[in-house]
Design a protein around this motif. Structure first.
Motif, PDB file in Angstrom:
ATOM      1  N   UNK A 158       8.763  17.980 -20.094  1.00 24.25           N
ATOM      2  CA  UNK A 158       9.772  18.594 -19.201  1.00 24.25           C
ATOM      3  C   UNK A 158      11.159  17.588 -19.112  1.00 24.25           C
ATOM      4  N   UNK A 159      11.340  16.334 -19.599  1.00 22.52           N
ATOM      5  CA  UNK A 159      12.629  16.060 -19.775  1.00 22.52           C
ATOM      6  C   UNK A 159      13.462  16.711 -20.795  1.00 22.52           C
ATOM      7  N   UNK A 160      12.880  16.897 -21.986  1.00 24.07           N
ATOM      8  CA  UNK A 160      13.527  17.768 -23.072  1.00 24.07           C
ATOM      9  C   UNK A 160      13.786  19.066 -22.468  1.00 24.07           C
ATOM     10  N   UNK A 161      13.118  19.862 -21.781  1.00 24.62           N
ATOM     11  CA  UNK A 161      13.552  21.170 -21.391  1.00 24.62           C
ATOM     12  C   UNK A 161      14.421  21.317 -20.404  1.00 24.62           C
ATOM     13  N   UNK A 162      14.255  20.204 -19.386  1.00 25.36           N
ATOM     14  CA  UNK A 162      15.559  20.192 -18.491  1.00 25.36           C
ATOM     15  C   UNK A 162      16.922  19.708 -19.095  1.00 25.36           C
ATOM     16  N   UNK A 163      16.880  18.732 -20.070  1.00 23.77           N
ATOM     17  CA  UNK A 163      17.894  18.260 -20.781  1.00 23.77           C
ATOM     18  C   UNK A 163      18.578  19.351 -21.521  1.00 23.77           C
ATOM     19  N   UNK A 164      17.823  20.315 -22.133  1.00 22.43           N
ATOM     20  CA  UNK A 164      18.314  21.389 -22.899  1.00 22.43           C
ATOM     21  C   UNK A 164      19.160  22.436 -21.888  1.00 22.43           C
ATOM     22  N   UNK A 180       0.797  -1.156  -0.066  1.00 23.32           N
ATOM     23  CA  UNK A 180      -0.066   0.066  -0.040  1.00 23.32           C
ATOM     24  C   UNK A 180       1.058   1.319   0.100  1.00 23.32           C
ATOM     25  N   UNK A 181       1.817   1.228   0.649  1.00 21.73           N
ATOM     26  CA  UNK A 181       2.837   2.288   0.900  1.00 21.73           C
ATOM     27  C   UNK A 181       3.553   2.614  -0.722  1.00 21.73           C
ATOM     28  N   UNK A 182       3.913   1.526  -1.128  1.00 20.84           N
ATOM     29  CA  UNK A 182       4.706   1.735  -2.332  1.00 20.84           C
ATOM     30  C   UNK A 182       3.758   1.904  -3.515  1.00 20.84           C
ATOM     31  N   UNK A 183       2.858   1.686  -3.537  1.00 20.30           N
ATOM     32  CA  UNK A 183       1.805   1.820  -4.738  1.00 20.30           C
ATOM     33  C   UNK A 183       1.409   3.482  -4.397  1.00 20.30           C
ATOM     34  N   UNK A 184       0.864   3.841  -3.250  1.00 17.86           N
ATOM     35  CA  UNK A 184       0.534   5.067  -2.945  1.00 17.86           C
ATOM     36  C   UNK A 184       1.484   6.148  -2.956  1.00 17.86           C
ATOM     37  N   UNK A 185       2.700   6.028  -2.911  1.00 21.21           N
ATOM     38  CA  UNK A 185       3.728   6.857  -2.924  1.00 21.21           C
ATOM     39  C   UNK A 185       4.432   6.912  -4.112  1.00 21.21           C
ATOM     40  N   UNK A 186       4.186   6.136  -5.232  1.00 21.93           N
ATOM     41  CA  UNK A 186       4.799   6.070  -6.580  1.00 21.93           C
ATOM     42  C   UNK A 186       4.616   7.622  -7.124  1.00 21.93           C
ATOM     43  N   UNK A 187       5.889   8.204  -7.486  1.00 25.31           N
ATOM     44  CA  UNK A 187       6.043   9.243  -8.415  1.00 25.31           C
ATOM     45  C   UNK A 187       7.326   9.472  -9.290  1.00 25.31           C
ATOM     46  N   UNK A 188       7.250  10.380 -10.223  1.00 27.10           N
ATOM     47  CA  UNK A 188       8.327  10.540 -10.789  1.00 27.10           C
ATOM     48  C   UNK A 188       8.710  12.115 -10.562  1.00 27.10           C
ATOM     49  N   UNK A 189      10.087  12.317 -10.237  1.00 25.21           N
ATOM     50  CA  UNK A 189      10.473  13.716 -10.291  1.00 25.21           C
ATOM     51  C   UNK A 189      11.649  13.872 -11.203  1.00 25.21           C
ATOM     52  N   UNK A 190      11.426  15.129 -11.771  1.00 28.06           N
ATOM     53  CA  UNK A 190      12.490  15.699 -12.910  1.00 28.06           C
ATOM     54  C   UNK A 190      13.144  16.745 -12.377  1.00 28.06           C
ATOM     55  N   UNK A 191      14.331  16.925 -12.619  1.00 25.18           N
ATOM     56  CA  UNK A 191      15.303  18.140 -12.500  1.00 25.18           C
ATOM     57  C   UNK A 191      16.328  18.275 -13.690  1.00 25.18           C
ATOM     58  N   UNK A 233      14.396   5.069  -4.043  1.00 25.91           N
ATOM     59  CA  UNK A 233      14.625   6.060  -4.934  1.00 25.91           C
ATOM     60  C   UNK A 233      15.607   5.378  -6.177  1.00 25.91           C
ATOM     61  N   UNK A 234      15.007   5.566  -7.406  1.00 28.79           N
ATOM     62  CA  UNK A 234      15.940   5.155  -8.555  1.00 28.79           C
ATOM     63  C   UNK A 234      16.433   6.321  -9.293  1.00 28.79           C
ATOM     64  N   UNK A 235      17.581   6.616  -9.196  1.00 28.30           N
ATOM     65  CA  UNK A 235      18.032   7.875 -10.179  1.00 28.30           C
ATOM     66  C   UNK A 235      18.414   7.384 -11.396  1.00 28.30           C
ATOM     67  N   UNK A 236      17.780   8.089 -12.582  1.00 24.80           N
ATOM     68  CA  UNK A 236      18.353   7.914 -13.914  1.00 24.80           C
ATOM     69  C   UNK A 236      18.875   9.455 -14.438  1.00 24.80           C
ATOM     70  N   UNK A 237      20.035   9.357 -14.703  1.00 27.57           N
ATOM     71  CA  UNK A 237      20.526  10.587 -15.290  1.00 27.57           C
ATOM     72  C   UNK A 237      20.075  11.011 -16.275  1.00 27.57           C
ATOM     73  N   UNK A 238      19.800  12.281 -16.858  1.00 26.78           N
ATOM     74  CA  UNK A 238      19.282  12.728 -17.973  1.00 26.78           C
ATOM     75  C   UNK A 238      20.243  12.402 -19.037  1.00 26.78           C
TER      76      UNK A 238
END
Length: 311
Positions: free
Chosen positions: A185-191, A62-73, A85-90
């Motif tokens: 968002x991925x494209x904008x942050x990558x640029x 329940x915790x895992x499913x309810x807290x799933x989210x994707x962050x982009x910087x 937390x899985x970090x995938x560098x742009x």
């Protein structure tokens, strides 16, 4: 920026199942303490303890499913679920696929194993019919072979509906609720370019990285200590059915020693288990000595209790 996953009911279903099992455990606990200890009471105790396993599992899912989210910087896409937390560098992302491109990618990759996509999906835990009701977030945090590569699904939907982030080392399946906005968002942050270089890595609680989980001797000793403590309590409950609720002292045992022994056995297991866990990573041998001593003490208590209560 934060993106929610595509809606899925697994978190709510896990909470509902958790509430049902929790209510059942409380009902059994009330029944246990409302009757004199006897053999049936011991069975109730074992059932209550057994329920703790699915309760813990449901709470985690329940915790895992309810807290799933994707962050982009500017540096990475970070997938968060539960304590992970899985970090995938742009700068590591070579390709992003979705819709028909995802299906083509999966079929091409799976074909390298000589399998069809449907066969691969079934072998990797896809649930249908009644089985799906007992599966909570089956595509969240699941790693599998995809051709010659490793594929990790961090999504709320099946692989064919996911967006796949392809990197030189590993592929990741995600399922943002708004994939178009996510891609923009991925494209904008990558640029904009990174503020620092990151590596592909997964962050998890330090306790999960302990060597303890791969130490069969240590886990066996902890489990044996628990079973010994449970057995000692069971011996007392079964041999003294006339004990009043609350586990009072049997009149024919001077000082109530027969009642104190199980409590002492449980206390020894709890204290030594916690102490051993705290020092395990630095002093493994010391932990094993502690847990061995626990078993010896419990064995002595069990033998003493059997002799004291012998008919």
């Amino acid at each position: 920026m934060t993106f929610e996953p595509a809606p899925f009911p697994d978190g709510r279903r896990a909470l509902l199942a958790l509430a049902v099992l929790g209510a059942l455990a409380l009902l059994l606990l009330w029944r246990l303490f409302s009757r004199p200890p006897d053999g049936f009471s011991f069975v109730l105790l074992v059932v209550i303890l057994g329920l703790l396993i699915p309760i813990a599992y449901l709470a985690w899912r329940a915790w895992a499913c309810r807290s799933l989210s994707y962050w982009i910087d500017r540096n990475a896409v970070t997938v968060a679920w539960g304590p992970f937390r899985q970090v995938i560098p742009l700068d590591k992302i070579e390709q992003m696929t979705r819709d028909q491109a995802t299906r083509s990618f999966l079929e091409r990759s799976v074909a390298e194993q000589g399998l069809s996509y449907s066969t691969w999906l079934t072998s990797e835990g896809h649930q249908e019919g009644l089985g799906s009701w007992f599966s909570f977030g089956p595509y969240l945090g699941r790693s599998a072979g995809l051709g010659q590569r490793l594929f990790t699904s961090l999504a709320s939907s099946a692989p064919i509906e996911q967006m796949i982030l392809v990197t030189p080392e590993e592929d990741f399946g995600i399922s943002p609720a708004d994939p178009d906005r996510f891609l923009q968002a991925v494209e904008a942050h990558h640029q904009l370019g990174p503020t620092r270089l990151l590596s592909l890595e997964r962050h998890e609680p330090e306790v999960l990285r302990s060597d303890l989980w791969h130490d069969r001797w240590a886990l066996g000793m902890l489990g044996a200590g628990f079973l010994f403590a449970l057995l000692i309590v069971g011996v007392l409950m079964i041999r003294y059915p006339s004990l009043p609720p609350g586990f009072g002292q049997p009149a024919d045992i001077p000082g109530g020693l027969a009642v104190l022994l199980p409590g002492f056995a449980v206390a020894v297991w709890i204290v030594n288990s916690i102490w051993g866990l705290l020092i395990y990573d630095r002093h493994r041998i010391g932990s094993l000595f502690l847990w061995t001593g626990t078993l010896l003490v419990q064995l002595a208590i069990l033998v003493s209790l059997l002799l004291m209560t012998a008919v």
